[in-house]
Design a protein around this motif. Structure first.
Motif, PDB file in Angstrom:
ATOM      1  N   VAL A   1       0.868  -1.182   0.000  1.00 31.42           N
ATOM      2  CA  VAL A   1       0.000   0.000   0.000  1.00 31.42           C
ATOM      3  C   VAL A   1       0.902   1.228   0.000  1.00 31.42           C
ATOM      4  O   VAL A   1       1.961   1.233   0.630  1.00 31.42           O
ATOM      5  N   LYS A   2       0.460   2.284  -0.710  1.00 32.99           N
ATOM      6  CA  LYS A   2       1.219   3.540  -0.766  1.00 32.99           C
ATOM      7  C   LYS A   2       0.246   4.715  -0.682  1.00 32.99           C
ATOM      8  O   LYS A   2      -0.647   4.855  -1.524  1.00 32.99           O
ATOM      9  N   TRP A   3       0.431   5.583   0.311  1.00 29.02           N
ATOM     10  CA  TRP A   3      -0.379   6.786   0.426  1.00 29.02           C
ATOM     11  C   TRP A   3       0.012   7.799  -0.648  1.00 29.02           C
ATOM     12  O   TRP A   3       1.185   7.908  -1.011  1.00 29.02           O
ATOM     13  N   HIS A   4      -0.963   8.557  -1.130  1.00 25.91           N
ATOM     14  CA  HIS A   4      -0.701   9.654  -2.058  1.00 25.91           C
ATOM     15  C   HIS A   4       0.025  10.773  -1.307  1.00 25.91           C
ATOM     16  O   HIS A   4      -0.230  11.014  -0.126  1.00 25.91           O
ATOM     17  N   ALA A   5       0.919  11.482  -1.988  1.00 27.51           N
ATOM     18  CA  ALA A   5       1.751  12.490  -1.326  1.00 27.51           C
ATOM     19  C   ALA A   5       0.978  13.740  -0.929  1.00 27.51           C
ATOM     20  O   ALA A   5       1.348  14.424   0.041  1.00 27.51           O
ATOM     21  N   THR A   6      -0.095  14.063  -1.651  1.00 27.12           N
ATOM     22  CA  THR A   6      -0.823  15.309  -1.367  1.00 27.12           C
ATOM     23  C   THR A   6      -2.319  15.107  -1.132  1.00 27.12           C
ATOM     24  O   THR A   6      -2.960  15.931  -0.495  1.00 27.12           O
ATOM     25  N   ASN A   7      -2.902  14.030  -1.641  1.00 29.00           N
ATOM     26  CA  ASN A   7      -4.313  13.730  -1.415  1.00 29.00           C
ATOM     27  C   ASN A   7      -4.412  12.791  -0.219  1.00 29.00           C
ATOM     28  O   ASN A   7      -4.146  11.596  -0.317  1.00 29.00           O
ATOM     29  N   ALA A   8      -4.807  13.336   0.919  1.00 31.86           N
ATOM     30  CA  ALA A   8      -4.766  12.586   2.176  1.00 31.86           C
ATOM     31  C   ALA A   8      -5.729  11.415   2.222  1.00 31.86           C
ATOM     32  O   ALA A   8      -5.620  10.554   3.099  1.00 31.86           O
ATOM     33  N   GLU A   9      -6.674  11.346   1.282  1.00 31.95           N
ATOM     34  CA  GLU A   9      -7.700  10.303   1.333  1.00 31.95           C
ATOM     35  C   GLU A   9      -7.501   9.212   0.287  1.00 31.95           C
ATOM     36  O   GLU A   9      -8.360   8.351   0.131  1.00 31.95           O
ATOM     37  N   ARG A  10      -6.352   9.224  -0.396  1.00 36.29           N
ATOM     38  CA  ARG A  10      -6.153   8.319  -1.534  1.00 36.29           C
ATOM     39  C   ARG A  10      -5.009   7.345  -1.251  1.00 36.29           C
ATOM     40  O   ARG A  10      -3.915   7.723  -0.826  1.00 36.29           O
ATOM     41  N   LEU A  11      -5.264   6.065  -1.519  1.00 36.19           N
ATOM     42  CA  LEU A  11      -4.308   4.998  -1.237  1.00 36.19           C
ATOM     43  C   LEU A  11      -4.155   4.112  -2.470  1.00 36.19           C
ATOM     44  O   LEU A  11      -5.134   3.734  -3.114  1.00 36.19           O
ATOM     45  N   LEU A  12      -2.909   3.759  -2.776  1.00 36.56           N
ATOM     46  CA  LEU A  12      -2.585   2.868  -3.892  1.00 36.56           C
ATOM     47  C   LEU A  12      -2.351   1.466  -3.337  1.00 36.56           C
ATOM     48  O   LEU A  12      -1.648   1.297  -2.344  1.00 36.56           O
ATOM     49  N   VAL A  13      -2.956   0.466  -3.979  1.00 39.56           N
ATOM     50  CA  VAL A  13      -2.956  -0.897  -3.436  1.00 39.56           C
ATOM     51  C   VAL A  13      -2.516  -1.892  -4.503  1.00 39.56           C
ATOM     52  O   VAL A  13      -3.028  -1.888  -5.629  1.00 39.56           O
TER      53      VAL A  13
ATOM     54  N   LYS B   1      -5.120  -1.192  -7.558  1.00 39.74           N
ATOM     55  CA  LYS B   1      -6.281  -0.338  -7.337  1.00 39.74           C
ATOM     56  C   LYS B   1      -5.885   0.968  -6.665  1.00 39.74           C
ATOM     57  O   LYS B   1      -4.930   1.003  -5.878  1.00 39.74           O
ATOM     58  N   VAL B   2      -6.627   2.021  -6.961  1.00 39.82           N
ATOM     59  CA  VAL B   2      -6.571   3.275  -6.217  1.00 39.82           C
ATOM     60  C   VAL B   2      -7.875   3.361  -5.421  1.00 39.82           C
ATOM     61  O   VAL B   2      -8.967   3.257  -5.989  1.00 39.82           O
ATOM     62  N   VAL B   3      -7.746   3.521  -4.108  1.00 44.14           N
ATOM     63  CA  VAL B   3      -8.897   3.514  -3.209  1.00 44.14           C
ATOM     64  C   VAL B   3      -8.988   4.863  -2.506  1.00 44.14           C
ATOM     65  O   VAL B   3      -7.980   5.402  -2.029  1.00 44.14           O
ATOM     66  N   ASP B   4     -10.200   5.409  -2.450  1.00 40.28           N
ATOM     67  CA  ASP B   4     -10.448   6.660  -1.739  1.00 40.28           C
ATOM     68  C   ASP B   4     -11.167   6.391  -0.418  1.00 40.28           C
ATOM     69  O   ASP B   4     -12.153   5.642  -0.387  1.00 40.28           O
ATOM     70  N   PHE B   5     -10.657   7.018   0.657  1.00 42.95           N
ATOM     71  CA  PHE B   5     -11.316   6.964   1.963  1.00 42.95           C
ATOM     72  C   PHE B   5     -11.883   8.355   2.238  1.00 42.95           C
ATOM     73  O   PHE B   5     -11.252   9.186   2.892  1.00 42.95           O
TER      74      PHE B   5
ATOM     75  N   ASN C   1     -17.966   5.611   6.096  1.00 45.25           N
ATOM     76  CA  ASN C   1     -18.407   4.933   4.882  1.00 45.25           C
ATOM     77  C   ASN C   1     -17.355   3.997   4.302  1.00 45.25           C
ATOM     78  O   ASN C   1     -17.583   3.380   3.268  1.00 45.25           O
ATOM     79  N   GLY C   2     -16.207   3.873   4.967  1.00 43.05           N
ATOM     80  CA  GLY C   2     -15.157   2.998   4.478  1.00 43.05           C
ATOM     81  C   GLY C   2     -14.538   3.511   3.195  1.00 43.05           C
ATOM     82  O   GLY C   2     -14.684   4.678   2.824  1.00 43.05           O
ATOM     83  N   GLY C   3     -13.855   2.627   2.482  1.00 43.03           N
ATOM     84  CA  GLY C   3     -13.199   3.014   1.247  1.00 43.03           C
ATOM     85  C   GLY C   3     -14.071   2.743   0.038  1.00 43.03           C
ATOM     86  O   GLY C   3     -15.032   1.975   0.089  1.00 43.03           O
ATOM     87  N   LYS C   4     -13.721   3.394  -1.055  1.00 38.19           N
ATOM     88  CA  LYS C   4     -14.411   3.130  -2.315  1.00 38.19           C
ATOM     89  C   LYS C   4     -13.391   3.104  -3.444  1.00 38.19           C
ATOM     90  O   LYS C   4     -12.383   3.823  -3.414  1.00 38.19           O
ATOM     91  N   LEU C   5     -13.642   2.270  -4.420  1.00 36.78           N
ATOM     92  CA  LEU C   5     -12.726   2.108  -5.544  1.00 36.78           C
ATOM     93  C   LEU C   5     -12.773   3.339  -6.439  1.00 36.78           C
ATOM     94  O   LEU C   5     -13.833   3.750  -6.890  1.00 36.78           O
ATOM     95  N   HIS C   6     -11.603   3.914  -6.699  1.00 36.37           N
ATOM     96  CA  HIS C   6     -11.492   5.057  -7.604  1.00 36.37           C
ATOM     97  C   HIS C   6     -11.052   4.600  -8.993  1.00 36.37           C
ATOM     98  O   HIS C   6     -11.661   4.966  -9.998  1.00 36.37           O
ATOM     99  N   THR C   7     -10.009   3.796  -9.068  1.00 42.11           N
ATOM    100  CA  THR C   7      -9.465   3.310 -10.338  1.00 42.11           C
ATOM    101  C   THR C   7      -8.891   1.920 -10.126  1.00 42.11           C
ATOM    102  O   THR C   7      -8.377   1.619  -9.048  1.00 42.11           O
ATOM    103  N   ARG C   8      -8.976   1.079 -11.145  1.00 36.32           N
ATOM    104  CA  ARG C   8      -8.290  -0.206 -11.106  1.00 36.32           C
ATOM    105  C   ARG C   8      -7.499  -0.400 -12.394  1.00 36.32           C
ATOM    106  O   ARG C   8      -7.846   0.155 -13.444  1.00 36.32           O
TER     107      ARG C   8
END
Length: 354
Positions: A273-285, A293-297, A307-314
């Motif tokens: 998992v890798k956190w985005h450097a500037t978007n605090a709610e975005r995680l790379l998995v 996947k890119v997941v938004d919290f 509401n947990g996470g939601k899929l942004h991009t796969r």
């Protein structure tokens, strides 16, 4: 959104680690891991276990500003690579790539900013050559006055730290897990704190000031598979993300590490998992058997994750184990984040955007 490949390359050896250089959004390192078994034996001799050689290659790649035109800039061979991390800040005046290898070493390679080439600086013996260095992390992901140190997890169940002013050496070592500790990571807000996770389904915390005879906590209730990846949030002080073979990404508050704040079923068993450097709610998995996947919290930056996470991009164009992945820090078409990923048995790197 389904992402498409902008560029791709065959790494020849099985690929398992991707890390973008912190001083260039166009330069990234890829680590590979190949196994060779020598099953030859004298006729009539008792059967013996085959001799296994783990060898690898570090590949340095450069991409165009839009994520296209991927080209190889450098390569060098050595023992198999299990993990790698760039020093977030220069180490001894130079951006440095630390490599965890299959012969118990951490290798340090310095980057020449003029030529964009790596050269060897130091090899640290963390264990004997039969022990694998499984993961590593630098202590300097956020500004700190403390000298840089590295934490390393080893296949014999131990953890060690590396420190020193001029050269790095093992400063402390302790037994942490009964099975392979797949991951060790610093709390980037407090370099005295280390988190580890292992195949024993346990997440543990350690305070380096206390000598690590006992963990500060043990979470053995949250996971149904081995703990494989941990990353401290660079923008939100108390948050860290944990991935597991049970396919779930869990977010924890370091003040209450026994119960996750929320979890997201990312599928496939999580490797990185890798956190985005500037978007605090975005995680790379990296989801091993289910792609990247890119997941938004949503709401995380305001302290709400109900509401947990939601899929942004796969991204599903890899045909094998989804292992290594990282944000480039650069932008592609329509302002999307450029990402590089690699997969194991099909030995492939793709660059894509989310």
């Amino acid at each position: 959104m389904q992402a498409v490949s902008l560029s791709t390359v065959d790494t020849l050896y099985s690929a398992d680690a991707i890390e973008f250089c912190p001083t260039s959004s166009r330069l990234f390192a890829c680590g590979t891991y190949q196994i060779e078994k020598d099953e030859s034996a004298d006729e009539g001799a008792p059967a013996a276990e085959p001799v296994v050689t783990r060898y690898g290659r570090c590949l340095l790649y450069e991409i165009g500003e839009d994520g296209r035109n991927l080209r190889e800039a450098q390569r060098f061979d050595g023992p198999a690579i299990l993990d790698m991390k760039w020093s977030p800040r220069p180490w001894r005046g130079q951006t440095t790539l630390a490599i965890a290898d299959a012969k118990g070493h951490v290798q340090l390679h310095g980057m020449d900013e003029e030529t964009n080439k790596l050269s060897p600086r130091q090899i640290i013996d963390c264990a004997d050559e039969k022990t694998l260095c499984l993961s590593l992390d630098w202590s300097t992901r956020r500004p700190t006055a403390d000298p840089a140190s590295i934490v390393v997890s080893l296949s014999d169940g131990s953890i060690c730290t590396l420190g020193g002013e001029s050269e790095l050496s093992v400063t402390e070592s302790w037994h942490a897990h009964d099975f392979e500790p797949w991951i060790a990571a610093f709390d980037c807000w407090d370099p005295n704190t280390v988190w580890t996770g292992g195949d024993d389904l346990k997440l543990k915390g350690w305070d380096l000031r206390q000598g690590c005879d006992q963990p500060t906590f043990v979470n053995k209730r949250s996971f149904e598979g081995g703990v494989t990846t941990i990353q401290s949030h660079p923008l939100l002080e108390n948050i860290f993300a944990v991935g597991s073979y049970d396919a779930n990404v869990r977010l924890f508050d370091r003040r209450k590490p026994q119960v996750p704040l929320t979890e997201f079923d990312a599928g496939g068993g999580i490797w990185r998992v890798k956190w985005h450097a500037t978007n605090a709610e975005r995680l790379l998995v990296a989801g091993m058997h289910d792609g990247f996947k890119v997941v938004d919290f949503d709401g995380l930056s305001q302290g709400s994750v109900e509401n947990g996470g939601k899929l942004h991009t796969r991204f599903d164009e890899h045909t094998s184990l989804a292992y290594g992945v990282d944000w480039s820090g650069g932008k592609g078409d329509e302002g999307r984040d450029v990402i590089a990923s690699c997969s194991f048995y099909d030995h492939t790197v793709h660059v894509w955007a989310a």
